[in-house]
Structures are given as C-alpha cells and as structure tokens.
Design an enzyme around this catalytic site. Structure first.
Site, PDB file in Angstrom:
ATOM      1  N   PRO A  60      35.418 -74.927 -62.425  1.00 21.93           N
ATOM      2  CA  PRO A  60      35.067 -74.779 -63.844  1.00 21.93           C
ATOM      3  C   PRO A  60      33.574 -74.462 -63.987  1.00 21.93           C
ATOM      4  O   PRO A  60      32.759 -74.980 -63.225  1.00 21.93           O
ATOM      5  CB  PRO A  60      35.372 -76.156 -64.451  1.00 21.93           C
ATOM      6  CG  PRO A  60      36.241 -76.847 -63.474  1.00 21.93           C
ATOM      7  CD  PRO A  60      35.959 -76.261 -62.120  1.00 21.93           C
TER       8      PRO A  60
ATOM      9  N   GLY B  86      28.578 -78.777 -64.240  1.00 26.67           N
ATOM     10  CA  GLY B  86      27.917 -79.617 -63.240  1.00 26.67           C
ATOM     11  C   GLY B  86      28.589 -79.614 -61.882  1.00 26.67           C
ATOM     12  O   GLY B  86      28.267 -80.442 -61.039  1.00 26.67           O
ATOM     13  N   LEU B  87      29.510 -78.664 -61.641  1.00 27.45           N
ATOM     14  CA  LEU B  87      30.192 -78.644 -60.344  1.00 27.45           C
ATOM     15  C   LEU B  87      29.648 -77.562 -59.416  1.00 27.45           C
ATOM     16  O   LEU B  87      30.225 -77.282 -58.370  1.00 27.45           O
ATOM     17  CB  LEU B  87      31.707 -78.473 -60.540  1.00 27.45           C
ATOM     18  CG  LEU B  87      32.406 -79.635 -61.255  1.00 27.45           C
ATOM     19  CD1 LEU B  87      33.905 -79.383 -61.367  1.00 27.45           C
ATOM     20  CD2 LEU B  87      32.170 -80.963 -60.529  1.00 27.45           C
ATOM     21  N   GLY B  88      28.556 -76.944 -59.804  1.00 25.50           N
ATOM     22  CA  GLY B  88      27.909 -75.992 -58.896  1.00 25.50           C
ATOM     23  C   GLY B  88      28.583 -74.637 -58.844  1.00 25.50           C
ATOM     24  O   GLY B  88      28.440 -73.902 -57.860  1.00 25.50           O
ATOM     25  N   SER B  89      29.309 -74.284 -59.906  1.00 27.18           N
ATOM     26  CA  SER B  89      30.058 -73.026 -59.904  1.00 27.18           C
ATOM     27  C   SER B  89      29.154 -71.814 -59.654  1.00 27.18           C
ATOM     28  O   SER B  89      29.469 -70.948 -58.831  1.00 27.18           O
ATOM     29  CB  SER B  89      30.807 -72.927 -61.233  1.00 27.18           C
ATOM     30  OG  SER B  89      30.749 -71.657 -61.758  1.00 27.18           O
TER      31      SER B  89
ATOM     32  N   ALA C 232      26.207 -71.576 -58.157  1.00 31.04           N
ATOM     33  CA  ALA C 232      25.688 -71.540 -56.787  1.00 31.04           C
ATOM     34  C   ALA C 232      26.788 -71.139 -55.804  1.00 31.04           C
ATOM     35  O   ALA C 232      26.555 -70.374 -54.865  1.00 31.04           O
ATOM     36  CB  ALA C 232      25.115 -72.907 -56.410  1.00 31.04           C
ATOM     37  N   ALA C 233      28.008 -71.634 -56.039  1.00 30.49           N
ATOM     38  CA  ALA C 233      29.108 -71.342 -55.106  1.00 30.49           C
ATOM     39  C   ALA C 233      29.496 -69.870 -55.169  1.00 30.49           C
ATOM     40  O   ALA C 233      29.719 -69.227 -54.138  1.00 30.49           O
ATOM     41  CB  ALA C 233      30.313 -72.230 -55.413  1.00 30.49           C
TER      42      ALA C 233
ATOM     43  N   ASP D 275      21.614 -78.338 -55.771  1.00 30.30           N
ATOM     44  CA  ASP D 275      22.913 -77.677 -55.933  1.00 30.30           C
ATOM     45  C   ASP D 275      23.125 -76.614 -54.858  1.00 30.30           C
ATOM     46  O   ASP D 275      24.133 -76.610 -54.156  1.00 30.30           O
ATOM     47  CB  ASP D 275      23.007 -76.980 -57.299  1.00 30.30           C
ATOM     48  CG  ASP D 275      23.332 -77.950 -58.415  1.00 30.30           C
ATOM     49  OD1 ASP D 275      23.182 -79.164 -58.206  1.00 30.30           O
ATOM     50  OD2 ASP D 275      23.740 -77.477 -59.500  1.00 30.30           O
TER      51      ASP D 275
HETATM   52  O1  PMV Z   1      23.873 -78.349 -62.010  1.00 30.04           O
HETATM   53  P1  PMV Z   1      24.101 -79.754 -62.408  1.00 30.04           P
HETATM   54  O2  PMV Z   1      24.536 -79.927 -63.816  1.00 30.04           O
HETATM   55  O3  PMV Z   1      24.914 -80.498 -61.380  1.00 30.04           O
HETATM   56  O4  PMV Z   1      22.687 -80.513 -62.399  1.00 30.04           O
HETATM   57  C1  PMV Z   1      21.836 -80.506 -61.325  1.00 30.04           C
HETATM   58  C2  PMV Z   1      21.141 -81.796 -61.183  1.00 30.04           C
HETATM   59  C3  PMV Z   1      19.878 -82.025 -62.002  1.00 30.04           C
HETATM   60  O5  PMV Z   1      19.206 -83.063 -61.299  1.00 30.04           O
HETATM   61  C4  PMV Z   1      20.212 -82.506 -63.400  1.00 30.04           C
HETATM   62  C5  PMV Z   1      18.985 -80.808 -62.097  1.00 30.04           C
HETATM   63  C6  PMV Z   1      18.339 -80.390 -60.795  1.00 30.04           C
HETATM   64  O6  PMV Z   1      17.793 -79.280 -60.752  1.00 30.04           O
HETATM   65  O7  PMV Z   1      18.358 -81.152 -59.811  1.00 30.04           O
END
Ligand code: PMV
Length: 310
Positions: free
Chosen positions: A98, A102-105, A107-108, A149
């Site tokens: 999704p 916050g699941l790193g979509s 970057a992946a 991430d």
């Molecule tokens: O991408 P997310 O939503 O998992 O957030 C990353 C983690 C944070 O600490 C909130 C931001 C960061 O750059 O480390």
C-alpha cells in the site's frame, strides 16, 4: 528477461527520534514486495516503464526534464551512475505494498526498478550504491529523510540504524511475529516530520528528552531482540507508542487499533512510520494470530498483514 524485487518494511521502534540522531530498528516484510521485470524493447523505443498497478505507462525520455517523477528520477540516476544511455527496454513494475502508509512502498519500487535496470545494463548495482541512489529518490517524498527506509528495503534485513553511521544488521535470537494493521488512511510522512520539528524547536526542553527516551527504548528493544525476549520487546513497543503520542504523531484511528490489540492480549503495539494514519504493528504470540487479526479488523483495520521476522 530480468526480474528484481525489494520488500516492504516496518519500523519496529524509534521512528521520528531517528531523524534527530537517535537509533531505530526497522525490519523487512518478506512477503510484501515490489517487483520489476525487464524485457528487451523494440529498437529505438528507449526505456518504457509500465507501472501495472498504477495503470500508468511512462514512455521514458529521460532528457525531457520530467525528473520530478520518482520513477524517472530513479532511471536517470541509474543511467548517470553507469554513464550509459538508457537501453531499449520495457520494465514492468508491480507492487503489493500500500502506498503512503509507512510501509516503504516508494523505496521498494525505486529499489526494484534500479535493480532491474542496472542488471539489464550488465552492471547490477551493489548494495551500497543502490542504497545511496534510492536515498536520493526518497528525498523527493520526504524532504530530509533519516535514510532508514531505503536502507532496510535495500539490504532486506533487520537493521539497527543510526543516521550517518555504518549499518548494523540485527541478530534475531528467536523469530517473532508481527501483525500490521492498516488504518486505510494515507498520511504524508513529510508533514508529520515537519510538525515534530516545529514542536522540538518551540519547546526543546520538553521534547528533546522525549526523543532521548525513545532512543533508550530502542537500545533496550535491541537487547531484547538479541536475546529472544519477546515480552520485553512488546513492552518497549507499547512505551514507544505513548512517546509518539506525546510527539502528536498518532491519530484516533491508530490509537483505536493499538488499544484493541492490547485489549485482545498482544505482547505490544504501536504506530509504525510517520504516523497520523498509515499502519500500526502488534507483536503477537504465533498461536494467537487469528484472534488478534480479528480484533484488529473489528477495530477498523482495512488490511491486516502478517510477517515473521527472522
Ligand atoms: O516512511 P515512514 O512513514 O515509515 O517514516 C519514516 C520514519 C520517520 O522517522 C518518521 C522519518 C525518517 O526519515 O526517518
């Protein structure tokens, strides 16, 4: 045909504080991935990216100045790194992850694309260079990301991460099971990170100690993971959630899922990632997964993913 992939991730403990130099732990979600398949294209077509799940086809003319698009930027960086023009190639991207939760979509997808493209150019990127490249792309989404991430997604291993320091791979003494509950609400990490910065700048004497307390919990969580102590890990996760509430990055939906999980008897629960929406995680005893999943669904989770960290 060349195939490449990269996993989703969750932050186990330490988000937000990691931006300020505190440690954090992130783990890959092996079963939830983005993938890229590269096939030879018609002569002269250039690079074509078909983003199957997004219903998008990008005929890539990387000189066209469209580099504000993350996929185009990824492709351009690979081409620059290798000092090679883009080949006649069709790359199909698929992702089960999704987006904006916050699941790193991001970057992946970027890591999978860079892997497939660099392999097609005959020079697969090694991990360190791939990580630096995906970090550059991440800046488009996040402004000044800590780098956690891209690192966990590229290395595909549990990591103990401190900004600017060498990556430490975590030893998992005993596998543990996480349920990941999706609030269904997308949230921009960039906004939450900016709001935390405003709090810290306004009242450093109040908020800097909160960041240090999160750092201390992360070190204790690491020790718990390394000795296979799930009970302590769970406690540290729940304490971390309370500190994230203090930083005002939770939301009523996240709190509802966290409380429902704790009431149902999980070992620990917290929001994961930027917060304000997106996902929460719960550490569960494997035999109770079905019941805990139900508790999360009843409390409003739109998806529940399960992963074993090992
Ligand atoms: O991408 P997310 O939503 O998992 O957030 C990353 C983690 C944070 O600490 C909130 C931001 C960061 O750059 O480390």
């Amino acid at each position: 045909m060349i195939e490449a992939s990269a996993p989703a991730k969750v932050i186990l403990v330490g988000e937000h504080a990691v931006v300020y130099g505190q440690p954090a732990i992130a783990v890959p979600i092996a079963s939830l991935r983005a993938s890229a398949t590269a096939e030879p294209g018609a002569p002269g077509q250039g690079l074509k990216i078909v983003a199957a799940d997004l219903n998008q086809t990008l005929p890539l003319n990387v000189d066209a100045g469209l580099v504000d698009h993350a996929l185009l930027k990824t492709a351009r960086l690979v081409s620059e790194t290798h000092r090679r023009p883009l080949p006649d190639l069709t790359i199909t991207l698929r992702s089960q992850i999704p987006m904006a939760s916050g699941l790193g979509s991001g970057a992946a997808v970027s890591a999978a694309l860079a892997r497939a493209l660099s392999a097609a150019l005959g020079e697969p990127l090694e991990l360190e260079r791939l990580n630096a490249l995906v970090y550059e792309v991440e800046k488009m989404h996040h402004g000044t990301p800590s780098g956690i991430d891209n690192t966990v997604v590229v290395y595909d291993q549990p990591i103990f991460y401190v900004r600017g320091q060498p990556i430490e791979r975590l030893t998992i003494a005993a596998p543990f099971t996480l349920l990941i509950g999706d609030t269904g609400q997308s949230a921009l990490t960039r906004i939450a990170v900016g709001d935390v910065r405003a709090l810290v700048e306004r009242e450093p004497e109040r908020y800097l100690p909160v960041l240090s307390q999160i750092g201390a919990l992360v070190r204790e969580a690491r020790a718990a993971v390394e000795r296979g102590d799930a009970a302590t890990l769970g406690e540290r996760m729940t304490q971390n959630h309370a500190l994230l509430q203090t930083l005002a990055v939770s939301s009523p939906e996240l709190d509802r899922l966290v409380h429902a999980a704790l009431d149902a008897g999980v070992l620990g629960a917290k929001l994961s990632g930027g917060g304000r929406g997106g996902n929460m995680i719960a550490l569960v005893v494997p035999e109770t997964v079905a019941r805990m999943r139900q508790a999360l669904e009843r409390a409003g989770a739109v998806h529940v993913f399960e992963t074993t960290v090992q």
